[in-house]
Enzyme design. Structure first.
Site, mmCIF file in Angstrom:
data_model
loop_
_atom_site.group_PDB
_atom_site.id
_atom_site.type_symbol
_atom_site.label_atom_id
_atom_site.label_comp_id
_atom_site.label_asym_id
_atom_site.label_seq_id
_atom_site.Cartn_x
_atom_site.Cartn_y
_atom_site.Cartn_z
ATOM 1 N N TRP A 78 0.831 -1.216 0.000
ATOM 2 C CA TRP A 78 0.000 0.000 0.000
ATOM 3 C C TRP A 78 0.857 1.254 0.000
ATOM 4 O O TRP A 78 0.531 2.240 -0.658
ATOM 5 C CB TRP A 78 -0.996 -0.010 1.160
ATOM 6 C CG TRP A 78 -1.942 -1.167 1.058
ATOM 7 C CD1 TRP A 78 -2.019 -2.256 1.893
ATOM 8 C CD2 TRP A 78 -2.914 -1.394 0.027
ATOM 9 N NE1 TRP A 78 -2.976 -3.128 1.441
ATOM 10 C CE2 TRP A 78 -3.538 -2.631 0.309
ATOM 11 C CE3 TRP A 78 -3.320 -0.679 -1.106
ATOM 12 C CZ2 TRP A 78 -4.552 -3.162 -0.494
ATOM 13 C CZ3 TRP A 78 -4.329 -1.206 -1.914
ATOM 14 C CH2 TRP A 78 -4.927 -2.431 -1.603
ATOM 15 N N ASP A 101 -1.875 6.696 6.455
ATOM 16 C CA ASP A 101 -2.876 5.734 5.978
ATOM 17 C C ASP A 101 -3.097 4.731 7.104
ATOM 18 O O ASP A 101 -2.244 3.879 7.365
ATOM 19 C CB ASP A 101 -2.340 5.046 4.714
ATOM 20 C CG ASP A 101 -3.266 3.924 4.222
ATOM 21 O OD1 ASP A 101 -4.309 3.676 4.868
ATOM 22 O OD2 ASP A 101 -2.940 3.308 3.188
ATOM 23 N N LYS A 117 -11.944 -2.242 6.485
ATOM 24 C CA LYS A 117 -11.045 -3.081 7.266
ATOM 25 C C LYS A 117 -11.501 -3.107 8.721
ATOM 26 O O LYS A 117 -11.769 -4.151 9.259
ATOM 27 C CB LYS A 117 -9.601 -2.577 7.179
ATOM 28 C CG LYS A 117 -9.072 -2.388 5.753
ATOM 29 C CD LYS A 117 -8.659 -3.683 5.086
ATOM 30 C CE LYS A 117 -8.457 -3.568 3.580
ATOM 31 N NZ LYS A 117 -7.458 -2.601 3.159
HETATM 32 C C1 LIG Z 1 -6.956 -1.997 1.827
HETATM 33 C C2 LIG Z 1 -5.980 -0.909 1.994
HETATM 34 C C3 LIG Z 1 -5.933 0.192 1.106
HETATM 35 C C4 LIG Z 1 -6.825 0.297 -0.109
HETATM 36 O O1 LIG Z 1 -8.125 0.537 0.256
HETATM 37 P P1 LIG Z 1 -9.287 0.675 -0.856
HETATM 38 O O2 LIG Z 1 -10.412 1.218 -0.033
HETATM 39 O O3 LIG Z 1 -9.533 -0.706 -1.377
HETATM 40 O O4 LIG Z 1 -8.825 1.600 -1.895
HETATM 41 C C5 LIG Z 1 -5.025 1.187 1.363
HETATM 42 N N1 LIG Z 1 -4.183 1.122 2.403
HETATM 43 C C6 LIG Z 1 -4.197 0.081 3.267
HETATM 44 C C7 LIG Z 1 -3.236 0.071 4.413
HETATM 45 C C8 LIG Z 1 -5.091 -0.963 3.091
HETATM 46 O O5 LIG Z 1 -5.103 -2.001 3.933
#
Ligand SMILES: *Cc1c(COP(=O)(O)O)cnc(C)c1O
Length: 362
Positions: A105, A173, A197
């Site tokens: 990511w 993030d 998540k």
């Molecule tokens: C799943 C994830 C993403 C991407 O998320 P989307 O909503 O599918 O774009 C970005 N960063 C992390 C750390 C993730 O686990």
């Protein structure tokens, strides 16, 4: 309640059982005595507005942030769209952005930033297949911002100590460990998380942003990517992802009812101790991908078995026992158990019983 499996999927992932039930009754069947569902009501109506603001306020309350200083935005496009929204707003001409590369990511975020300006990779753990969190950071004085990924969903590392960025804004993030333990959120100028998540269903991204930082963003950018647009309208500039936000609201209430982040973190620690403990005491049968104990994620636990054959068998037999989602991400292989906030201690306990039994028989 319908049948519930032990859900170890990485995302979309488990939601608290009570939340799923309430979402069905109070959101899908009839919302707030309105004779219609939350999916059918105007986002300009009073009951919707009340729910929406309540969700924003509860999120800030859980984080210990001041609503005068920080805004909560619920936007679409996934966390992946934030990868380009961030540099679009903040990586101005001639500036450098620092990125810490701790996995897939982070790399995707770096790739998007490079479309807009200069990127300095301040640290990377790619040399050891992203199995640890770097401790040294080569930060650029006067950088536009420092970008980190607090939890690496695919490799199973978690950043328990963040770089000290001084005057440089810190953007994180937190998609896969958002609101899983207490921390000083006021150190960050912006935090974002895809809801699917740890805090809700897919379709919404939570962006918690310092208003004074958003004021420094470029103005010559399209309306929808400009954070100021959304802040000015309390995140109701356009139609928000209404059902996902409703469910996020229920999750916020669930966190508050369970002792806030202190309470949630205590359960997460118990779950992680049980799972990692089982592996560390397995005489090398279950091998955690992350050997550096201080870098281990409490949210995504990655591990290998003695052979790929046994891994396949493990995943298949787990599925038969309603232990779902144990296959590792295709880029690393092996196994992964995601143990987000909503995955109960009982589920982890059931997994550990299965692991012991499987080891004895294989
Ligand atoms: C799943 C994830 C993403 C991407 O998320 P989307 O909503 O599918 O774009 C970005 N960063 C992390 C750390 C993730 O686990």
């Amino acid at each position: 309640m319908a049948r519930r499996v032990h859900n170890f999927f990485a995302g979309p992932a488990a939601l608290p059982c009570e939340v799923v039930k309430k979402a069905a009754e109070m959101g899908v069947l009839e919302f707030d005595g309105q004779g219609m569902s939350v999916m059918e009501i105007s986002h300009r109506s009073k009951p919707f507005d009340k729910m929406f603001k309540n969700t924003q306020n509860n999120m800030l309350k859980i984080m210990g942030l001041n609503p005068d200083e920080y805004a909560v935005l619920f936007v679409g496009g996934g966390a992946s769209s934030q990868f380009f929204h961030i540099p679009f707003n903040f990586l101005k001409e001639g500036m450098t952005a620092d990125y810490v590369n701790t996995g897939v990511w982070s790399k995707k975020a770096i790739k998007e930033a490079e479309y807009f300006g200069k990127v300095n990779v301040a640290a990377s753990s790619e040399d050891k297949l992203f199995s640890y969190i770097p401790k040294e950071f080569n930060l650029t004085p006067g950088a536009a911002y420092v970008h980190t990924t607090s939890n690496n969903t695919i490799y199973g590392t978690e950043m328990w100590n963040f770089p000290e960025t001084g005057d440089v804004p810190h953007i994180c993030d937190m998609s896969s460990d958002f609101l899983s333990h207490p921390m000083d959120f006021s150190k960050f100028s912006m935090i974002y998380a895809g809801a699917q998540k740890n805090i809700g269903p897919a379709g919404a991204v939570a962006v918690v942003i310092k208003k004074s930082y958003a004021d420094q963003a470029r103005e010559d950018i399209p309306t929808m990517v400009n954070y100021r647009t959304h802040i000015a309208k309390d995140s109701l500039f356009n139609t928000p992802p209404s059902l996902p936000v409703f469910v996020i609201g229920l999750v916020m209430e669930w966190i508050l009812e369970n002792g806030g982040l202190e309470g949630i973190a205590a359960i997460n620690r118990k779950k992680a101790d049980l799972l990692y403990g089982t592996m560390d005491n397995s005489n090398g049968y279950y091998i955690p991908h992350v050997q550096d104990v201080a870098s281990r994620s409490f949210m995504n636990v990655t591990f290998r078995l003695p052979s790929e054959e046994l891994e396949k068998k493990f995943i298949a037999e787990g599925t038969e026992k309603d232990l779902l989602g144990l296959k590792g991400h295709r880029s690393v292989g092996g196994c992964r158990a995601s143990t987000y906030n909503a995955v109960s201690y009982e589920s982890v306990s059931a997994l550990v019983d299965f692991m012991k039994d499987f080891k004895a028989k294989n």
